[in-house]
Design a protein around this motif. Structure first.
Motif, PDB file in Angstrom:
ATOM      1  N   GLY A   1      86.558  21.182 -61.426  1.00 32.02           N
ATOM      2  CA  GLY A   1      86.249  22.092 -62.517  1.00 32.02           C
ATOM      3  C   GLY A   1      84.779  22.449 -62.595  1.00 32.02           C
ATOM      4  N   TYR A   2      83.909  21.587 -62.073  1.00 25.18           N
ATOM      5  CA  TYR A   2      82.463  21.815 -62.107  1.00 25.18           C
ATOM      6  C   TYR A   2      82.039  22.867 -61.098  1.00 25.18           C
ATOM      7  N   ARG A   3      82.803  22.982 -60.025  1.00 24.35           N
ATOM      8  CA  ARG A   3      82.404  23.851 -58.926  1.00 24.35           C
ATOM      9  C   ARG A   3      82.949  25.271 -59.100  1.00 24.35           C
ATOM     10  N   HIS A   4      82.714  26.122 -58.116  1.00 25.52           N
ATOM     11  CA  HIS A   4      83.101  27.529 -58.190  1.00 25.52           C
ATOM     12  C   HIS A   4      84.607  27.670 -58.347  1.00 25.52           C
ATOM     13  N   ILE A   5      85.022  28.679 -59.099  1.00 18.95           N
ATOM     14  CA  ILE A   5      86.430  28.874 -59.424  1.00 18.95           C
ATOM     15  C   ILE A   5      87.282  29.089 -58.174  1.00 18.95           C
ATOM     16  N   ASP A   6      86.719  29.652 -57.114  1.00 23.40           N
ATOM     17  CA  ASP A   6      87.494  29.899 -55.901  1.00 23.40           C
ATOM     18  C   ASP A   6      88.055  28.607 -55.319  1.00 23.40           C
ATOM     19  N   LEU A   7      87.310  27.496 -55.453  1.00 21.31           N
ATOM     20  CA  LEU A   7      87.779  26.217 -54.924  1.00 21.31           C
ATOM     21  C   LEU A   7      89.019  25.762 -55.685  1.00 21.31           C
ATOM     22  N   SER A   8      88.988  25.861 -57.014  1.00 27.10           N
ATOM     23  CA  SER A   8      90.162  25.488 -57.804  1.00 27.10           C
ATOM     24  C   SER A   8      91.352  26.362 -57.443  1.00 27.10           C
ATOM     25  N   GLY A   9      91.081  27.663 -57.212  1.00 23.60           N
ATOM     26  CA  GLY A   9      92.159  28.571 -56.860  1.00 23.60           C
ATOM     27  C   GLY A   9      92.845  28.171 -55.569  1.00 23.60           C
ATOM     28  N   LYS A  10      92.058  27.739 -54.573  1.00 20.70           N
ATOM     29  CA  LYS A  10      92.640  27.332 -53.288  1.00 20.70           C
ATOM     30  C   LYS A  10      93.439  26.039 -53.428  1.00 20.70           C
ATOM     31  N   VAL A  11      92.906  25.081 -54.184  1.00 20.83           N
ATOM     32  CA  VAL A  11      93.617  23.814 -54.390  1.00 20.83           C
ATOM     33  C   VAL A  11      94.936  24.062 -55.117  1.00 20.83           C
ATOM     34  N   LEU A  12      94.881  24.863 -56.173  1.00 25.34           N
ATOM     35  CA  LEU A  12      96.088  25.150 -56.943  1.00 25.34           C
ATOM     36  C   LEU A  12      97.121  25.899 -56.112  1.00 25.34           C
ATOM     37  N   GLY A  13      96.638  26.787 -55.234  1.00 30.32           N
ATOM     38  CA  GLY A  13      97.558  27.527 -54.381  1.00 30.32           C
ATOM     39  C   GLY A  13      98.391  26.607 -53.510  1.00 30.32           C
ATOM     40  N   VAL A  14      97.744  25.618 -52.896  1.00 26.44           N
ATOM     41  CA  VAL A  14      98.442  24.668 -52.029  1.00 26.44           C
ATOM     42  C   VAL A  14      99.446  23.849 -52.829  1.00 26.44           C
ATOM     43  N   LEU A  15      99.003  23.302 -53.968  1.00 21.05           N
ATOM     44  CA  LEU A  15      99.879  22.455 -54.771  1.00 21.05           C
ATOM     45  C   LEU A  15     101.060  23.250 -55.325  1.00 21.05           C
ATOM     46  N   LEU A  16     100.792  24.483 -55.724  1.00 22.44           N
ATOM     47  CA  LEU A  16     101.856  25.301 -56.297  1.00 22.44           C
ATOM     48  C   LEU A  16     102.930  25.626 -55.267  1.00 22.44           C
ATOM     49  N   VAL A  17     102.525  25.937 -54.043  1.00 21.76           N
ATOM     50  CA  VAL A  17     103.484  26.227 -52.978  1.00 21.76           C
ATOM     51  C   VAL A  17     104.397  25.022 -52.751  1.00 21.76           C
TER      52      VAL A  17
ATOM     53  N   ILE B   1     104.077  14.706 -59.369  1.00 21.92           N
ATOM     54  CA  ILE B   1     102.705  14.250 -59.639  1.00 21.92           C
ATOM     55  C   ILE B   1     101.706  15.358 -59.332  1.00 21.92           C
ATOM     56  N   THR B   2     101.873  16.039 -58.198  1.00 19.56           N
ATOM     57  CA  THR B   2     100.945  17.116 -57.869  1.00 19.56           C
ATOM     58  C   THR B   2     101.100  18.289 -58.843  1.00 19.56           C
ATOM     59  N   SER B   3     102.314  18.494 -59.357  1.00 19.72           N
ATOM     60  CA  SER B   3     102.538  19.541 -60.353  1.00 19.72           C
ATOM     61  C   SER B   3     101.756  19.240 -61.625  1.00 19.72           C
ATOM     62  N   LEU B   4     101.807  17.998 -62.055  1.00 22.54           N
ATOM     63  CA  LEU B   4     101.059  17.593 -63.242  1.00 22.54           C
ATOM     64  C   LEU B   4      99.554  17.731 -63.015  1.00 22.54           C
ATOM     65  N   PHE B   5      99.107  17.377 -61.812  1.00 18.83           N
ATOM     66  CA  PHE B   5      97.687  17.512 -61.493  1.00 18.83           C
ATOM     67  C   PHE B   5      97.262  18.979 -61.519  1.00 18.83           C
ATOM     68  N   ALA B   6      98.090  19.845 -60.963  1.00 17.99           N
ATOM     69  CA  ALA B   6      97.781  21.273 -60.956  1.00 17.99           C
ATOM     70  C   ALA B   6      97.688  21.812 -62.382  1.00 17.99           C
ATOM     71  N   ALA B   7      98.575  21.352 -63.256  1.00 17.10           N
ATOM     72  CA  ALA B   7      98.524  21.780 -64.651  1.00 17.10           C
ATOM     73  C   ALA B   7      97.229  21.325 -65.310  1.00 17.10           C
ATOM     74  N   LEU B   8      96.820  20.093 -65.039  1.00 12.30           N
ATOM     75  CA  LEU B   8      95.579  19.574 -65.613  1.00 12.30           C
ATOM     76  C   LEU B   8      94.369  20.392 -65.162  1.00 12.30           C
ATOM     77  N   LEU B   9      94.313  20.712 -63.878  1.00 11.35           N
ATOM     78  CA  LEU B   9      93.190  21.482 -63.357  1.00 11.35           C
ATOM     79  C   LEU B   9      93.169  22.881 -63.967  1.00 11.35           C
ATOM     80  N   SER B  10      94.322  23.485 -64.108  1.00 12.69           N
ATOM     81  CA  SER B  10      94.391  24.824 -64.701  1.00 12.69           C
ATOM     82  C   SER B  10      93.963  24.806 -66.161  1.00 12.69           C
ATOM     83  N   PHE B  11      94.478  23.848 -66.925  1.00  9.68           N
ATOM     84  CA  PHE B  11      94.097  23.763 -68.333  1.00  9.68           C
ATOM     85  C   PHE B  11      92.607  23.445 -68.479  1.00  9.68           C
ATOM     86  N   HIS B  12      92.083  22.634 -67.581  1.00  6.44           N
ATOM     87  CA  HIS B  12      90.652  22.335 -67.616  1.00  6.44           C
ATOM     88  C   HIS B  12      89.840  23.622 -67.430  1.00  6.44           C
TER      89      HIS B  12
END
Length: 504
Positions: free
Chosen positions: A158-174, A307-318
């Motif tokens: 969450g501290y870093r650039h939004i593009d990084l979160s977008g890439k992480v979430l993309g993988v977990l969501l797939v 578990i990864t779904s819950l993590f993705a939700a946490l990162l998005s809400f953050h």
């Protein structure tokens, strides 16, 4: 998903960067929003509860109803987005439509609601990780140990650039969507269970049987966070087009996925069998379905991807929460430091740290109080969030109608009156049902439901009080936004041109 583009920052008189930057397209923003919805978590946790406590085998139709209501809401929401330069979502819309007092009240209510749902997910993921580790021979640790470990990872991303979160979430969501679609396909290929495909969702009599109000409450909870498309406006590649496209796409993807997957789950067991399984073993229904139709490996994958779904939700809400805090920092409703953006990452780094601190407080307080991570932390905090978010959407619908009625900047009747009014009627109905059934959402305690109601109303009133005590707060959507825009380095980029046109 995303494309790399030079980022730029802006500064006000103190030289502090106060603008976010990014090159998010509709796909990346949809990933953020759908990840926040936690699709696997909804299918694994909410759907069985909706089937058992709601309207049984007809429950999948509830997602169609909620999608239609929210699409009406989205018409006015996206029409108004074209005229607002801010990235505060509910807060910005309500401020422009209903004034500073209601706007700041809604801003603080949004902070409470999203912080609550994040706290709920931290409890759930702590328990889920512990169950998975112990089931595979690992050590049994308190849920909050795992929750704190996850908090550290979310804080870094969450501290870093939004593009990084977008890439992480993309993988977990797939991954999480993929495993559910595999299960859906297996059920469909085999023609459902012994009774064939379920048709209960297509019969009005079945739809209104049981407790349809409860069904709608569980269904609407799966859409929490969809409006966050507007929160990422400053980081969108082409805000005028990206935000509307992302909003409609997110709703259709979320609603279609939930309706299809819940229908497949019912079909897998038959109408009566699905109700029986959902009642007897709600937390294991998706795992049993995966094992029965795909194999034991699929059952194990469901546990991992949950578990990864819950993590993705946490990162998005953050990410959503930190941008709310960032917006409030730039509006003088919160300390100015919260409105600073990182020079290198163009991220709301101080707001991100503040959000991490609030998550830590919730986790530690819940641990000290000895609360159960699922039946108390998850259930209670989710109850707070459900009421708060539906109330915010209802207020936003009113704000859209008032804004266009007053300004006449858009005279399209469908976009500014008819669709928003239909959305308001639907959301008001959902709000009434949610409030009436709040005791059920928090374990049957009328006392706890009353406490939650007072907390929500008090938070809104507290935000309104800030508007009274700080008359200069929440005026950044006009003058301050223009001041920030003029401080931008003058590059001939599409983002800069579009931002200026929208600001006008």
């Amino acid at each position: 998903m995303t494309t790399n583009a030079p980022t730029h920052s802006s500064a006000v008189s103190d030289g502090t960067p106060r603008r976010l930057a990014g090159a998010l397209g509709p796909g990346a923003i949809v990933f953020m929003v759908v990840a926040a919805a936690a699709p696997l978590t909804v299918i694994a946790g909410t759907v069985p509860l909706g089937i058992a406590a709601g309207n049984g085998a007809a429950y999948p139709a509830s997602y169609i109803v909620c999608t239609v209501v929210l699409l009406f809401f989205a018409v006015g929401f996206t029409a108004m987005a074209k005229h607002l330069p801010g990235a505060g979502a509910f807060y910005t819309y309500i401020t422009q439509g209903l004034g500073r007092h209601a706007g700041l009240g809604s801003a603080f209510l949004a902070l409470l609601s999203y912080t609550a749902v994040q706290g709920a997910v931290y409890g759930y993921i702590g328990a889920a990780v512990n169950d998975f580790v112990t089931a595979h021979g690992g050590p049994e640790l308190p849920w909050y140990v795992w929750a704190l470990a996850v908090t550290a990872v979310v804080a870094i991303l969450g501290y870093r650039h939004i593009d990084l979160s977008g890439k992480v979430l993309g993988v977990l969501l797939v991954c999480e969507v993929g495993i559910v679609l595999v299960i859906d396909a297996a059920v469909i290929v085999r023609g459902g269970g012994d009774e064939g495909f379920s048709t209960a969702a297509f019969h009005p009599a079945e739809f209104f049987s049981g407790a349809p109000g409860i069904a709608r409450i569980f269904a609407i909870a799966g859409y929490i966070g969809f409006e966050a498309t507007a929160v990422f406006r400053d980081e969108a590649r082409d805000p005028g087009r990206t935000i509307p496209r992302a909003t409609y796409l997110a709703l259709l993807v979320i609603g279609g996925f939930y309706a299809l997957s819940s229908w497949a789950m019912v079909s897998a067991w038959g109408d009566e069998g699905a109700v029986a399984v959902a009642t007897e073993n709600p937390e294991g229904m998706i795992t049993e379905t995966a094992t029965r139709y795909v194999g034991a490996i699929a059952g194990d994958l469901v546990q991992i991807f949950l578990i990864t779904s819950l993590f993705a939700a946490l990162l998005s809400f953050h990410n959503v929460l930190s941008r709310y805090i960032f917006s409030l920092g730039n509006s003088a409703a919160l300390p100015a430091g919260c409105g600073r953006s990182h020079v290198k990452h163009a991220s709301p780094y101080i707001a991100s740290v503040v959000q991490t601190a609030s998550a830590l407080v919730l986790i530690v307080a819940s641990a000290v109080a000895g609360l159960d991570p699922v039946t108390e932390v998850f259930a209670w905090f989710a109850g707070v969030s459900s009421v708060g978010i539906v109330a915010l959407m209802t207020l936003t619908s009113v704000a859209v109608l008032v804004y266009f009625g007053r300004t006449r900047v858009d005279r399209r009747a469908w976009n500014t009156v008819i669709a928003p009014l239909l959305g308001l009627v639907g959301l008001a109905g959902l709000l009434i049902m949610t409030v009436a059934n709040l005791p059920l959402l928090v374990g049957g305690s009328s006392t706890l439901a009353a406490v939650i109601g007072v907390l929500l109303i008090g938070t809104f009133a507290g935000g309104a009080a800030v508007a009274v005590l700080r008359p200069h707060a929440a005026r950044h959507d006009t003058a301050a936004s223009q001041q920030i825009d003029t401080a931008l380095p003058q590059h001939d980029t599409n983002d800069t041109i579009i931002d200026k046109e929208i600001a006008r």
